[in-house]
Design a protein around this motif. Structure first.
Motif, PDB file in Angstrom:
ATOM      1  N   ASP A  16       0.832  -1.203   0.000  1.00 43.29           N
ATOM      2  CA  ASP A  16       0.000   0.000   0.000  1.00 43.29           C
ATOM      3  C   ASP A  16       0.868   1.254   0.000  1.00 43.29           C
ATOM      4  O   ASP A  16       0.631   2.196  -0.771  1.00 43.29           O
ATOM      5  CB  ASP A  16      -0.917   0.024   1.226  1.00 43.29           C
ATOM      6  CG  ASP A  16      -2.113  -0.898   1.085  1.00 43.29           C
ATOM      7  OD1 ASP A  16      -2.352  -1.400  -0.029  1.00 43.29           O
ATOM      8  OD2 ASP A  16      -2.804  -1.115   2.094  1.00 43.29           O
ATOM      9  N   LEU A  17       1.861   1.273   0.864  1.00 46.76           N
ATOM     10  CA  LEU A  17       2.727   2.437   0.997  1.00 46.76           C
ATOM     11  C   LEU A  17       3.534   2.678  -0.272  1.00 46.76           C
ATOM     12  O   LEU A  17       3.630   3.809  -0.762  1.00 46.76           O
ATOM     13  CB  LEU A  17       3.666   2.244   2.194  1.00 46.76           C
ATOM     14  CG  LEU A  17       4.578   3.409   2.555  1.00 46.76           C
ATOM     15  CD1 LEU A  17       3.772   4.654   2.881  1.00 46.76           C
ATOM     16  CD2 LEU A  17       5.462   3.024   3.748  1.00 46.76           C
ATOM     17  N   ILE A  35      -1.132  15.481   6.241  1.00 46.25           N
ATOM     18  CA  ILE A  35      -2.497  15.205   6.694  1.00 46.25           C
ATOM     19  C   ILE A  35      -2.914  13.899   6.039  1.00 46.25           C
ATOM     20  O   ILE A  35      -3.078  13.836   4.820  1.00 46.25           O
ATOM     21  CB  ILE A  35      -3.472  16.324   6.290  1.00 46.25           C
ATOM     22  CG1 ILE A  35      -2.996  17.683   6.794  1.00 46.25           C
ATOM     23  CG2 ILE A  35      -4.874  16.019   6.825  1.00 46.25           C
ATOM     24  CD1 ILE A  35      -3.864  18.842   6.329  1.00 46.25           C
ATOM     25  N   ILE A  36      -3.064  12.853   6.819  1.00 47.84           N
ATOM     26  CA  ILE A  36      -3.431  11.543   6.299  1.00 47.84           C
ATOM     27  C   ILE A  36      -4.950  11.428   6.299  1.00 47.84           C
ATOM     28  O   ILE A  36      -5.594  11.581   7.344  1.00 47.84           O
ATOM     29  CB  ILE A  36      -2.806  10.420   7.137  1.00 47.84           C
ATOM     30  CG1 ILE A  36      -1.283  10.592   7.226  1.00 47.84           C
ATOM     31  CG2 ILE A  36      -3.128   9.046   6.542  1.00 47.84           C
ATOM     32  CD1 ILE A  36      -0.595   9.637   8.194  1.00 47.84           C
ATOM     33  N   VAL A  37      -5.544  11.186   5.119  1.00 46.95           N
ATOM     34  CA  VAL A  37      -7.008  11.166   4.994  1.00 46.95           C
ATOM     35  C   VAL A  37      -7.461   9.885   4.302  1.00 46.95           C
ATOM     36  O   VAL A  37      -6.675   9.184   3.671  1.00 46.95           O
ATOM     37  CB  VAL A  37      -7.519  12.392   4.211  1.00 46.95           C
ATOM     38  CG1 VAL A  37      -7.090  13.683   4.899  1.00 46.95           C
ATOM     39  CG2 VAL A  37      -7.024  12.388   2.758  1.00 46.95           C
ATOM     40  N   GLU A  38      -8.764   9.637   4.401  1.00 45.59           N
ATOM     41  CA  GLU A  38      -9.347   8.398   3.864  1.00 45.59           C
ATOM     42  C   GLU A  38      -9.508   8.403   2.351  1.00 45.59           C
ATOM     43  O   GLU A  38      -9.308   7.377   1.698  1.00 45.59           O
ATOM     44  CB  GLU A  38     -10.730   8.156   4.482  1.00 45.59           C
ATOM     45  CG  GLU A  38     -10.717   7.764   5.933  1.00 45.59           C
ATOM     46  CD  GLU A  38     -12.111   7.398   6.412  1.00 45.59           C
ATOM     47  OE1 GLU A  38     -12.947   6.987   5.580  1.00 45.59           O
ATOM     48  OE2 GLU A  38     -12.366   7.517   7.624  1.00 45.59           O
ATOM     49  N   GLY A  39      -9.947   9.526   1.786  1.00 43.15           N
ATOM     50  CA  GLY A  39     -10.355   9.462   0.386  1.00 43.15           C
ATOM     51  C   GLY A  39     -10.176  10.748  -0.378  1.00 43.15           C
ATOM     52  O   GLY A  39      -9.646  11.750   0.115  1.00 43.15           O
ATOM     53  N   VAL A  40     -10.701  10.726  -1.609  1.00 38.22           N
ATOM     54  CA  VAL A  40     -10.493  11.828  -2.540  1.00 38.22           C
ATOM     55  C   VAL A  40     -11.274  13.067  -2.119  1.00 38.22           C
ATOM     56  O   VAL A  40     -10.849  14.196  -2.411  1.00 38.22           O
ATOM     57  CB  VAL A  40     -10.871  11.390  -3.970  1.00 38.22           C
ATOM     58  CG1 VAL A  40     -12.372  11.160  -4.106  1.00 38.22           C
ATOM     59  CG2 VAL A  40     -10.384  12.382  -5.005  1.00 38.22           C
ATOM     60  N   VAL A  67      -5.118   7.946   1.349  1.00 40.00           N
ATOM     61  CA  VAL A  67      -4.710   6.540   1.352  1.00 40.00           C
ATOM     62  C   VAL A  67      -5.797   5.622   0.779  1.00 40.00           C
ATOM     63  O   VAL A  67      -5.617   4.411   0.719  1.00 40.00           O
ATOM     64  CB  VAL A  67      -4.302   6.077   2.769  1.00 40.00           C
ATOM     65  CG1 VAL A  67      -3.220   6.974   3.318  1.00 40.00           C
ATOM     66  CG2 VAL A  67      -5.486   6.024   3.727  1.00 40.00           C
ATOM     67  N   ASN A  68      -6.942   6.205   0.384  1.00 43.44           N
ATOM     68  CA  ASN A  68      -8.033   5.434  -0.223  1.00 43.44           C
ATOM     69  C   ASN A  68      -8.494   4.258   0.639  1.00 43.44           C
ATOM     70  O   ASN A  68      -8.866   3.203   0.124  1.00 43.44           O
ATOM     71  CB  ASN A  68      -7.616   4.916  -1.607  1.00 43.44           C
ATOM     72  CG  ASN A  68      -7.689   6.008  -2.661  1.00 43.44           C
ATOM     73  OD1 ASN A  68      -8.694   6.699  -2.780  1.00 43.44           O
ATOM     74  ND2 ASN A  68      -6.610   6.167  -3.400  1.00 43.44           N
ATOM     75  N   SER A  69      -8.462   4.449   1.934  1.00 43.09           N
ATOM     76  CA  SER A  69      -8.894   3.400   2.866  1.00 43.09           C
ATOM     77  C   SER A  69      -8.820   3.976   4.271  1.00 43.09           C
ATOM     78  O   SER A  69      -8.582   5.170   4.454  1.00 43.09           O
ATOM     79  CB  SER A  69      -7.988   2.166   2.760  1.00 43.09           C
ATOM     80  OG  SER A  69      -6.703   2.442   3.319  1.00 43.09           O
ATOM     81  N   LYS A 233     -19.138  10.729  -5.229  1.00 42.08           N
ATOM     82  CA  LYS A 233     -18.592  11.587  -4.183  1.00 42.08           C
ATOM     83  C   LYS A 233     -17.375  12.374  -4.655  1.00 42.08           C
ATOM     84  O   LYS A 233     -17.215  13.551  -4.317  1.00 42.08           O
ATOM     85  CB  LYS A 233     -18.221  10.754  -2.953  1.00 42.08           C
ATOM     86  CG  LYS A 233     -19.416  10.105  -2.282  1.00 42.08           C
ATOM     87  CD  LYS A 233     -19.151   9.745  -0.835  1.00 42.08           C
ATOM     88  CE  LYS A 233     -18.036   8.748  -0.665  1.00 42.08           C
ATOM     89  NZ  LYS A 233     -17.868   8.361   0.754  1.00 42.08           N
ATOM     90  N   GLY A 234     -16.508  11.736  -5.443  1.00 38.43           N
ATOM     91  CA  GLY A 234     -15.300  12.413  -5.893  1.00 38.43           C
ATOM     92  C   GLY A 234     -15.606  13.615  -6.771  1.00 38.43           C
ATOM     93  O   GLY A 234     -15.055  14.700  -6.588  1.00 38.43           O
TER      94      GLY A 234
END
Length: 269
Positions: A16-17, A35-40, A67-69, A233-234
Motif C-alpha cells: 500500500d505504501l 495530513i493523512i485522509v481516507e479518500g479523494v 490513502v483510499n482506505s 462523491k469524488g
C-alpha cells in the motif's frame, strides 16, 4: 538524516505504501507536514477549507495524503520514521444496533440506545494510541477512569490530543450538517452544485433540496452516489471545492488544519 529502512510492516501494508509513493511521485518525502485522509473528497476539500482559513497548505509544505482506505498504520509509521509532523483525519461512521446488528448510514439520534462510532473503534487500535490514552487519563482524570467512561465528545477530544481528528458521520454528511438546510447560503451552494452535476431532471433536484431542508443529510449523500444522478462523491467534492465557505467546514476539520499548521510552523520558526 532519517531512514525508513527499518519499518516493520506486513507485505500488504508495505505494498500500500509503495503504491502511494509511486502514484504521488514521492512528494511525501519532501513534505514538511502530512495530513493523512481516507479518500479523494478530503484530498479535494481540505486544502480549500484551509484557504478560507487563511492557510496555503502548498506554501507551508503540507501534503494531504489520500490513502483510499482507513489503513492509516503504514503511513503513520512512515511519517514517524522520517520525523515528519502528521495528523490523521477520519470519518466517525456512526452506527447503531438494529435487530442485534450494527447499522451504518443513519444519522445519530438520541433515541438510539446501542450505538457507536467506527472511527473511534479503529483509531484506538492504532499502534501506541491506547498507551497515550491511558497516560492522558491518568494525568487528567480521577483514578480508575477508563476510556469507556467518557462521553463521546470527550473521547473525540482526547483523540485530537493524539493527532487523530474524528468526524461524526461521513465527511460529506458532516459538511451537510453544518449547512443546516437548503435556505442558508451554504445550503444553497450544496444544492446548486448538485443541480449542476446531476444527470436527473427537475424532480430529482427538488427531491435533493427537500432532503436538505428536512435534515436528511444521509439521504442527500445517497442521491449523490446514486446511479440515477451519475455524480459520485469524488466529482461532487471536486466541484464543491471551488466554492467552499468557512461556515460549511466541520469543526474537526478546522481543528485538524490548525493543529498541522501549528506543528509545521513550530519546526520552521
Amino acid at each position: 538524516v532519517k531512514t525508513t529502512a527499518r519499518l516493520r510492516l506486513s507485505d500488504s501494508d508495505l505494498s500500500d505504501l509503495e503504491r502511494y509513493i509511486d502514484v504521488k511521485r514521492g512528494e511525501i518525502y519532501l513534505a514538511k507536514g502530512i495530513i493523512i485522509v481516507e479518500g479523494v473528497a478530503e484530498e479535494y476539500l481540505i486544502p480549500n477549507f484551509a484557504k478560507v482559513m487563511g492557510y496555503e497548505l502548498d506554501r507551508l509544505g503540507i501534503v494531504v495524503c489520500n490513502v483510499n482506505s482507513t489503513n492509516f498504520e503504514p503511513y503513520r509509521q512512515f511519517a514517524e520514521a522520517l520525523g515528519l509532523p502528521y495528523i490523521i483525519v477520519t470519518d466517525g461512521d456512526y452506527y447503531h444496533q438494529v435487530d442485534g446488528k450494527n447499522k451504518f448510514g443513519d444519522l445519530s439520534s438520541e433515541d438510539d440506545v446501542a450505538y457507536g462510532y467506527a472511527g473511534i473503534d479503529r483509531s484506538i487500535k492504532l499502534s501506541g494510541i491506547s498507551d497515550r490514552i491511558e497516560a492522558y487519563l491518568a494525568s487528567e482524570y480521577e483514578e480508575g477512569t477508563t476510556f469507556d467512561d467518557l462521553e463521546i465528545e470527550d473521547q473525540i477530544e482526547l483523540f485530537q490530543f493524539s493527532g487523530i481528528f474524528i468526524g461524526r458521520h461521513t465527511f460529506e454528511v458532516d459538511i451537510f450538517c453544518k449547512c443546516e438546510n437548503a435556505t442558508t447560503t451554504e445550503g444553497q451552494i450544496i444544492c446548486r452544485v448538485f443541480d449542476e452535476l446531476t444527470a436527473g431532471g427537475e424532480r430529482q433536484k427538488r427531491n435533493f433540496k427537500d432532503k436538505m431542508s428536512n435534515g436528511e443529510y444521509n439521504k442527500c449523500l445517497a442521491q449523490i452516489e446514486s446511479s440515477h444522478s451519475q455524480i459520485g462523491k469524488g466529482r461532487f467534492s471536486q466541484r464543491l471545492s471551488s466554492c467552499v465557505t468557512r461556515p460549511m467546514m466541520p469543526d474537526y476539520i478546522e481543528a485538524a488544519i490548525i493543529r498541522i499548521t501549528e506543528l509545521v510552523r513550530s519546526r520552521t520558526n
